[in-house]
Design a protein around this motif. Structure first.
Motif, mmCIF file in Angstrom:
data_model
loop_
_atom_site.group_PDB
_atom_site.id
_atom_site.type_symbol
_atom_site.label_atom_id
_atom_site.label_comp_id
_atom_site.label_asym_id
_atom_site.label_seq_id
_atom_site.Cartn_x
_atom_site.Cartn_y
_atom_site.Cartn_z
ATOM 1 N N LEU A 53 7.086 -6.655 7.614
ATOM 2 C CA LEU A 53 8.582 -7.656 8.208
ATOM 3 C C LEU A 53 9.680 -7.167 7.517
ATOM 4 O O LEU A 53 10.538 -7.678 8.410
ATOM 5 C CB LEU A 53 7.690 -9.467 7.875
ATOM 6 N N SER A 54 9.550 -6.404 6.000
ATOM 7 C CA SER A 54 10.719 -6.667 5.739
ATOM 8 C C SER A 54 11.491 -5.453 6.066
ATOM 9 O O SER A 54 12.735 -4.778 5.678
ATOM 10 C CB SER A 54 10.715 -6.802 3.943
ATOM 11 N N THR A 55 10.533 -4.976 6.613
ATOM 12 C CA THR A 55 10.703 -3.622 7.228
ATOM 13 C C THR A 55 11.552 -2.684 9.084
ATOM 14 O O THR A 55 12.077 -2.170 8.846
ATOM 15 C CB THR A 55 9.988 -2.083 6.673
ATOM 16 N N GLY A 56 11.260 -4.394 8.938
ATOM 17 C CA GLY A 56 12.168 -4.511 10.628
ATOM 18 C C GLY A 56 10.922 -4.658 11.754
ATOM 19 O O GLY A 56 11.687 -4.362 12.798
ATOM 20 N N PHE A 57 9.928 -4.374 11.260
ATOM 21 C CA PHE A 57 8.830 -4.650 12.689
ATOM 22 C C PHE A 57 9.417 -6.014 13.650
ATOM 23 O O PHE A 57 9.243 -7.377 12.968
ATOM 24 C CB PHE A 57 8.296 -4.748 12.235
ATOM 25 N N LYS A 58 9.647 -5.986 15.239
ATOM 26 C CA LYS A 58 9.769 -7.357 16.085
ATOM 27 C C LYS A 58 8.840 -7.970 15.421
ATOM 28 O O LYS A 58 8.961 -8.713 15.695
ATOM 29 C CB LYS A 58 10.385 -6.878 17.433
ATOM 30 N N LYS A 59 7.790 -7.583 15.353
ATOM 31 C CA LYS A 59 6.364 -8.761 15.624
ATOM 32 C C LYS A 59 4.962 -8.078 13.802
ATOM 33 O O LYS A 59 4.736 -7.140 14.493
ATOM 34 C CB LYS A 59 6.215 -8.804 16.975
ATOM 35 N N VAL A 60 4.819 -8.869 13.588
ATOM 36 C CA VAL A 60 3.318 -8.753 12.703
ATOM 37 C C VAL A 60 2.659 -9.172 13.462
ATOM 38 O O VAL A 60 2.258 -10.802 13.154
ATOM 39 C CB VAL A 60 3.975 -8.622 11.620
ATOM 40 N N VAL A 61 1.909 -8.815 13.546
ATOM 41 C CA VAL A 61 0.474 -10.004 13.374
ATOM 42 C C VAL A 61 -0.932 -9.075 12.340
ATOM 43 O O VAL A 61 -1.664 -8.336 12.273
ATOM 44 C CB VAL A 61 -0.339 -9.174 15.000
ATOM 45 N N ALA A 62 -1.371 -10.244 11.515
ATOM 46 C CA ALA A 62 -2.316 -10.431 10.558
ATOM 47 C C ALA A 62 -3.079 -10.628 11.221
ATOM 48 O O ALA A 62 -3.592 -12.362 12.022
ATOM 49 C CB ALA A 62 -2.079 -11.133 9.475
ATOM 50 N N SER B 75 0.561 -1.279 -0.107
ATOM 51 C CA SER B 75 0.029 -0.033 0.356
ATOM 52 C C SER B 75 0.833 0.920 0.067
ATOM 53 O O SER B 75 1.666 1.346 0.940
ATOM 54 C CB SER B 75 -0.703 -0.027 1.070
ATOM 55 N N PRO B 76 0.973 2.372 -1.197
ATOM 56 C CA PRO B 76 1.662 3.534 -0.774
ATOM 57 C C PRO B 76 1.090 4.213 0.164
ATOM 58 O O PRO B 76 2.069 4.585 0.642
ATOM 59 C CB PRO B 76 0.732 3.996 -1.799
ATOM 60 N N LEU B 77 0.128 4.120 0.848
ATOM 61 C CA LEU B 77 -0.659 5.084 1.839
ATOM 62 C C LEU B 77 0.392 4.330 3.057
ATOM 63 O O LEU B 77 1.223 5.038 4.056
ATOM 64 C CB LEU B 77 -1.849 5.083 2.166
ATOM 65 N N LEU B 78 0.763 2.925 3.516
ATOM 66 C CA LEU B 78 1.674 1.912 4.463
ATOM 67 C C LEU B 78 2.885 2.635 3.848
ATOM 68 O O LEU B 78 3.909 2.917 5.157
ATOM 69 C CB LEU B 78 0.952 0.441 4.482
ATOM 70 N N LYS B 79 3.130 2.918 2.866
ATOM 71 C CA LYS B 79 3.975 3.253 2.540
ATOM 72 C C LYS B 79 4.322 4.965 2.925
ATOM 73 O O LYS B 79 5.494 5.231 3.867
ATOM 74 C CB LYS B 79 4.786 3.176 1.551
ATOM 75 N N GLU B 80 3.345 5.569 3.197
ATOM 76 C CA GLU B 80 3.650 6.763 3.565
ATOM 77 C C GLU B 80 3.651 7.182 4.752
ATOM 78 O O GLU B 80 4.567 8.189 5.873
ATOM 79 C CB GLU B 80 2.573 7.676 3.187
ATOM 80 N N ALA B 81 3.398 6.202 5.503
ATOM 81 C CA ALA B 81 2.408 6.232 7.015
ATOM 82 C C ALA B 81 3.732 5.447 7.428
ATOM 83 O O ALA B 81 4.103 5.706 8.580
ATOM 84 C CB ALA B 81 1.703 5.366 7.571
ATOM 85 N N LEU B 82 4.854 4.681 7.292
ATOM 86 C CA LEU B 82 5.719 4.008 7.902
ATOM 87 C C LEU B 82 7.031 5.544 8.335
ATOM 88 O O LEU B 82 7.861 5.521 9.416
ATOM 89 C CB LEU B 82 6.816 3.484 6.774
ATOM 90 N N GLY C 195 1.533 7.963 20.290
ATOM 91 C CA GLY C 195 2.254 8.610 19.455
ATOM 92 C C GLY C 195 2.784 7.057 18.001
ATOM 93 O O GLY C 195 2.873 7.146 17.227
ATOM 94 N N GLY C 196 1.489 5.759 18.494
ATOM 95 C CA GLY C 196 1.083 4.910 17.457
ATOM 96 C C GLY C 196 0.543 5.841 15.908
ATOM 97 O O GLY C 196 0.138 6.573 16.474
ATOM 98 N N ILE C 197 0.552 4.996 14.923
ATOM 99 C CA ILE C 197 0.761 5.749 13.654
ATOM 100 C C ILE C 197 -1.021 4.466 12.975
ATOM 101 O O ILE C 197 -0.883 3.545 13.546
ATOM 102 C CB ILE C 197 1.454 5.774 13.130
ATOM 103 N N PHE C 198 -1.541 4.726 12.915
ATOM 104 C CA PHE C 198 -2.866 4.675 11.948
ATOM 105 C C PHE C 198 -3.029 4.656 10.671
ATOM 106 O O PHE C 198 -2.326 5.788 10.327
ATOM 107 C CB PHE C 198 -3.742 4.964 12.623
ATOM 108 N N SER C 199 -2.964 3.795 9.339
ATOM 109 C CA SER C 199 -2.817 3.896 8.017
ATOM 110 C C SER C 199 -4.390 3.226 7.784
ATOM 111 O O SER C 199 -4.411 1.894 8.011
ATOM 112 C CB SER C 199 -1.929 3.995 7.589
ATOM 113 N N LEU D 134 -6.287 8.017 5.264
ATOM 114 C CA LEU D 134 -6.352 8.685 6.729
ATOM 115 C C LEU D 134 -4.625 8.257 7.166
ATOM 116 O O LEU D 134 -4.195 6.640 6.952
ATOM 117 C CB LEU D 134 -6.943 8.392 7.652
ATOM 118 N N ILE D 135 -3.758 9.268 7.209
ATOM 119 C CA ILE D 135 -2.279 8.568 8.476
ATOM 120 C C ILE D 135 -2.667 9.619 9.546
ATOM 121 O O ILE D 135 -3.284 10.393 9.922
ATOM 122 C CB ILE D 135 -1.086 8.979 7.739
ATOM 123 N N LEU D 136 -2.828 8.242 10.812
ATOM 124 C CA LEU D 136 -3.813 9.120 12.041
ATOM 125 C C LEU D 136 -2.390 9.137 13.110
ATOM 126 O O LEU D 136 -1.895 8.304 13.233
ATOM 127 C CB LEU D 136 -4.803 9.256 12.647
#
Length: 190
Positions: free
Chosen positions: A49-58, A18-25, A121-125, A183-185
């Motif tokens: 996962l490829s961006t370095g998150f220690k845990k990803v829940v889907a 997602s381009p929006l997700l990439k922007e939010a990162l 401080g967490g981000i929503f996309s 939205l990016i919040l």
């Protein structure tokens, strides 16, 4: 309905993240835990996962047939309304075109639990659908006016809020009128 989602997963498994997700990162401070809500074919999960998150829940109601073989990845088969959102857990929540598929009765409780699961401080996309969307006659989905969207943004810093209306294609073929609010919040209060 599950057959429709399985078809959708197959058609979108090779899409780009997602381009929006990439922007939010670029606004994410820590990469401890991310939630991919409505994960579909796991494209965004793999990207996170490829961006370095220690845990990803889907989370998705219909599991994609390919599983990510990574100890940092957790898949939860659940609807949004049944998912047990942990409080103050996620540094990032990605809901790429997913939340409008919450039925209107459950949308606000899901939204509240989802926002409460962000760390300060967490981000929503993600995106919400507007009332002029081509699917707006589907009473099993949620659609919003701009005023309704703004009411959802309590305790959030708005990084991006747009209203987009355009005709375009859908993944399963054909076209429709899109009315969306990308939205990016950032969560700023507990």
């Amino acid at each position: 309905m599950n057959d429709d989602w399985i078809k959708y997963h197959q058609l979108t498994k090779d899409r780009v993240p997602s381009p929006l997700l990439k922007e939010a990162l670029s606004f994410v401070k820590d990469k401890n835990t991310a939630l991919d809500l409505g994960a579909g074919a796991l494209v965004d999960s793999k990207f996170l996962l490829s961006t370095g998150f220690k845990k990803v829940v889907a989370v998705d109601i219909v599991p994609f047939k390919l599983v990510i073989n990574d100890p940092k990845f957790i898949f939860v088969k659940s609807s949004f309304s049944d998912y047990n959102f942990p409080v103050k857990e996620f540094d990032l929540i990605n809901a790429n075109f997913a939340l409008p598929f919450s039925d209107p009765e459950n949308f606000n409780p899901v939204w509240t639990k989802m926002i409460n699961s962000l760390v300060v401080g967490g981000i929503f996309s993600g995106q919400l659908f507007g009332i002029n969307d081509g699917w707006s006659t589907d009473t099993s989905m949620s659609f919003h006016t701009i005023d309704e969207v703004n009411k959802l943004l309590v305790d959030m810093e708005v990084i991006k809020l747009e209203e987009v209306e355009k005709d375009g294609s859908i993944a399963t073929g054909g076209t429709k009128h899109w009315h969306i609010f990308p939205l990016i919040l950032k969560r700023v209060k507990v």
